[in-house]
Design an enzyme around this catalytic site. Sequence first.
Site, PDB file in Angstrom:
ATOM      1  N   SER A   1       0.796  -1.222   0.000  1.00  0.00           N
ATOM      2  CA  SER A   1       0.000   0.000   0.000  1.00  0.00           C
ATOM      3  C   SER A   1       0.834   1.280   0.000  1.00  0.00           C
ATOM      4  CB  SER A   1      -0.947  -0.028   1.197  1.00  0.00           C
ATOM      5  OG  SER A   1      -1.857   1.019   1.084  1.00  0.00           O
ATOM      6  N   HIS A   2       0.708   2.044   1.072  1.00  0.00           N
ATOM      7  CA  HIS A   2       1.342   3.368   1.151  1.00  0.00           C
ATOM      8  C   HIS A   2       2.782   3.279   1.648  1.00  0.00           C
ATOM      9  CE1 HIS A   2      -0.446   2.077   4.843  1.00  0.00           C
ATOM     10  NE2 HIS A   2       0.425   2.805   5.494  1.00  0.00           N
TER      11      HIS A   2
ATOM     12  N   ASP B   1      -2.109   6.622  -3.455  1.00  0.00           N
ATOM     13  CA  ASP B   1      -1.010   5.907  -2.798  1.00  0.00           C
ATOM     14  C   ASP B   1      -0.440   4.795  -3.682  1.00  0.00           C
ATOM     15  OD1 ASP B   1      -3.148   4.166  -2.652  1.00  0.00           O
ATOM     16  OD2 ASP B   1      -2.465   3.285  -0.760  1.00  0.00           O
TER      17      ASP B   1
ATOM     18  N   ASP C   1      -0.897   1.562  -4.041  1.00  0.00           N
ATOM     19  CA  ASP C   1      -1.769   0.619  -4.743  1.00  0.00           C
ATOM     20  C   ASP C   1      -3.093   1.228  -5.188  1.00  0.00           C
ATOM     21  OD1 ASP C   1      -2.597   0.830  -2.081  1.00  0.00           O
ATOM     22  OD2 ASP C   1      -3.469  -1.179  -2.070  1.00  0.00           O
TER      23      ASP C   1
ATOM     24  N   ASP D   1      -5.598   2.768  -3.548  1.00  0.00           N
ATOM     25  CA  ASP D   1      -6.861   2.772  -2.806  1.00  0.00           C
ATOM     26  C   ASP D   1      -7.028   3.994  -1.907  1.00  0.00           C
ATOM     27  OD1 ASP D   1      -5.009   1.959  -0.948  1.00  0.00           O
ATOM     28  OD2 ASP D   1      -6.012   0.070  -0.431  1.00  0.00           O
ATOM     29  N   ARG D   2      -5.940   4.723  -1.658  1.00  0.00           N
ATOM     30  CA  ARG D   2      -6.058   5.923  -0.810  1.00  0.00           C
ATOM     31  C   ARG D   2      -6.126   7.181  -1.664  1.00  0.00           C
ATOM     32  NH1 ARG D   2      -2.506   5.411   4.630  1.00  0.00           N
ATOM     33  NH2 ARG D   2      -3.060   3.269   5.107  1.00  0.00           N
TER      34      ARG D   2
ATOM     35  N   LYS E   1     -11.342   0.395  -0.725  1.00  0.00           N
ATOM     36  CA  LYS E   1     -11.403   1.835  -0.887  1.00  0.00           C
ATOM     37  C   LYS E   1     -10.800   2.189  -2.244  1.00  0.00           C
ATOM     38  CE  LYS E   1      -7.401   2.376   2.186  1.00  0.00           C
ATOM     39  NZ  LYS E   1      -7.205   1.037   2.769  1.00  0.00           N
TER      40      LYS E   1
HETATM   41  C1  G16 Z   1      -4.979  -0.330   5.543  1.00  0.00           C
HETATM   42  C2  G16 Z   1      -6.392  -0.742   5.786  1.00  0.00           C
HETATM   43  C3  G16 Z   1      -7.194   0.435   6.261  1.00  0.00           C
HETATM   44  C4  G16 Z   1      -6.538   1.039   7.482  1.00  0.00           C
HETATM   45  C5  G16 Z   1      -5.105   1.404   7.168  1.00  0.00           C
HETATM   46  C6  G16 Z   1      -4.348   1.872   8.390  1.00  0.00           C
HETATM   47  O1  G16 Z   1      -4.944   0.570   4.485  1.00  0.00           O
HETATM   48  O2  G16 Z   1      -6.985  -1.276   4.629  1.00  0.00           O
HETATM   49  O3  G16 Z   1      -8.485   0.013   6.535  1.00  0.00           O
HETATM   50  O4  G16 Z   1      -7.243   2.176   7.888  1.00  0.00           O
HETATM   51  O5  G16 Z   1      -4.433   0.273   6.689  1.00  0.00           O
HETATM   52  O6  G16 Z   1      -4.266   0.819   9.282  1.00  0.00           O
HETATM   53  P1  G16 Z   1      -3.316   0.904  10.536  1.00  0.00           P
HETATM   54  O7  G16 Z   1      -3.784   2.109  11.305  1.00  0.00           O
HETATM   55  O8  G16 Z   1      -3.541  -0.387  11.253  1.00  0.00           O
HETATM   56  O9  G16 Z   1      -1.907   1.117  10.046  1.00  0.00           O
HETATM   57  P2  G16 Z   1      -3.948   0.352   3.282  1.00  0.00           P
HETATM   58  O10 G16 Z   1      -4.166   1.551   2.402  1.00  0.00           O
HETATM   59  O11 G16 Z   1      -2.593   0.289   3.917  1.00  0.00           O
HETATM   60  O12 G16 Z   1      -4.342  -0.937   2.664  1.00  0.00           O
END
Ligand code: G16
Length: 541
Positions: free
Chosen positions: A113-114, A277, A279, A281-282, A376
């Site tokens: 992801s990010h 981000d 991937d 989704d953000r 998302k």
């Molecule tokens: C993931 C989850 C999200 C979550 C985020 C932060 O996002 O899919 O639902 O809000 O992580 O999670 P944490 O606070 O546990 O780091 P992504 O964009 O990383 O897939």
Amino acid sequence: MTKITINTAPIEGQKPGTSGLRKKCRVFMTEHYLENFVQAIFDGIGGVQGKTLIVGGDGRFYNDKATEIILRMAAANGAGRAIAGQNGLLSTPAASHLIRSMKTDGGIILSASHNPGGIDEDFGIKYNMSNGGPAPESVTDAIFDVTKSIQEYHIFEGGSVDLSVIGATALGDMQIDIVDPVTAYVDLMQSLFDFPAIGKMIAGGTAIRFDAMNAITGPYASAIIEDLLGAAKGSVVHGTPLPDFGGMHPDPNPTWAHELMDEMMGPNAPAFGCASDGDGDRNMIVGPNCYVSPSDSLAVIAANATVAPGYASGLKGVARSMPTSAALDRVAEALGIACYETPTGWKFFGNLMDDGRVSLCGEESFGTGSDHVREKDGVWAVLMWLNIMAVTGKSVPEIMQDHWAKFGRNYYSRHDFEAIESDKADAMITALRGALAGLKGQSFGAMTVETADDYSYLDPVDGSTSAHQGVRVVFEGGARFVVRLSGTGTSGATLRLYVEKLDLKDFDQDPQEALADVLKAAHTIIQIEGFSGRTAPDVIT
Ligand code: G16
């Protein structure tokens, strides 16, 4: 190629977190590491014999190799068909869409992801179900259980799969379809949003800056925003996905998307700025001199969604993660629709959407989306904002001022304290949990505690319970803070502190000043400095 079975042994620490298994790339590249986990996915979901799977990822380092390994393992495990994005690329929402629209059994998405990418940075893998959404805890637990006893995995060896050519091939008895990663997703977006109205607004002079941060959304944004909607070439910056994201940290927040922020806060800011981000989704939304917090963005979208053709008949209901601000709740109340609160993690929204309870969901962590997929969706949020601007004729700052005037402003901020030693972070949370019962009625500066608890979620659809999902302390008057440890990091612990306070009159304060009393009380109650030595956060959103 020849199908073989390789002997292996359990590898410790393959427990999926908030969103799949995320580790340093070099860890994934060690012998058997990826293969063990992929075999555990296959076994944990009851085998893949005859099944159809989607495979793709965000293009970070090792994405192509891992995609190929997964295809060779899927074939060796008897899968009937695999559909992969060309060169192994698929944004997370596009993968979710393909899983659903092609009526497959599920999919494997490769992404951290990010988190930064590159051989010395992060890699990740997660399984999504046939509804297109991340596997629920019951399934990730089953996968984790297999990792603890795995003895062998199956794979085709002695050749490679060419991911670069669109079309159908075969490996053993498995058909492999390599598809363009963008086309189906673009069609979906056109079915939801008023492209002619947005195109007209852009032709009328609304300039856009989309910072794809050298990650997966570049090709999607170029196709949609420049080619279809007519924005000037160069509106999409950092538009080529690179294995190391060109050294960028592809997290669309004011700290990491600082180039975009500088432009949007400068004298020649375009009318609309956005970033996505790793991937896809953000998202982050910014107007000229106007940063939109993710919680506010979610509330604005809920209040205005019916301007978009795909949502013209209204929203069934909405949902937000518990640490996300209550700005959404105020809109839901005004609309007379249900507002659900879930733990952090997109996986918790899936049941609510599948059950027809909600159409729109969002989180403070820069995630917004709807029931068009089960992830998302960053580009979706951008298009929703553009659709709202095109139909209302308002700028981003005007939309925000009007929204606050109607609903009040939930001042909100998240403070992240990164890479704290895990044992210190655990001790801090344990001590806080122990203190909760005695907090009620105590005053900390200007703030007096009204309630304090450790959030536990009862899924209204399947009856499952998820405990210890974040400590929340609510003060008299409604201000609150939430604190929890991130489930997506790969080194040490990240403490997330979320603070919020509703103001019905004064909408132009600096959020950090508006929240100063709550922050001070939170630091005293949590004893962040005492446990971790930290006095200031690493990232503020
Ligand atoms: C993931 C989850 C999200 C979550 C985020 C932060 O996002 O899919 O639902 O809000 O992580 O999670 P944490 O606070 O546990 O780091 P992504 O964009 O990383 O897939």
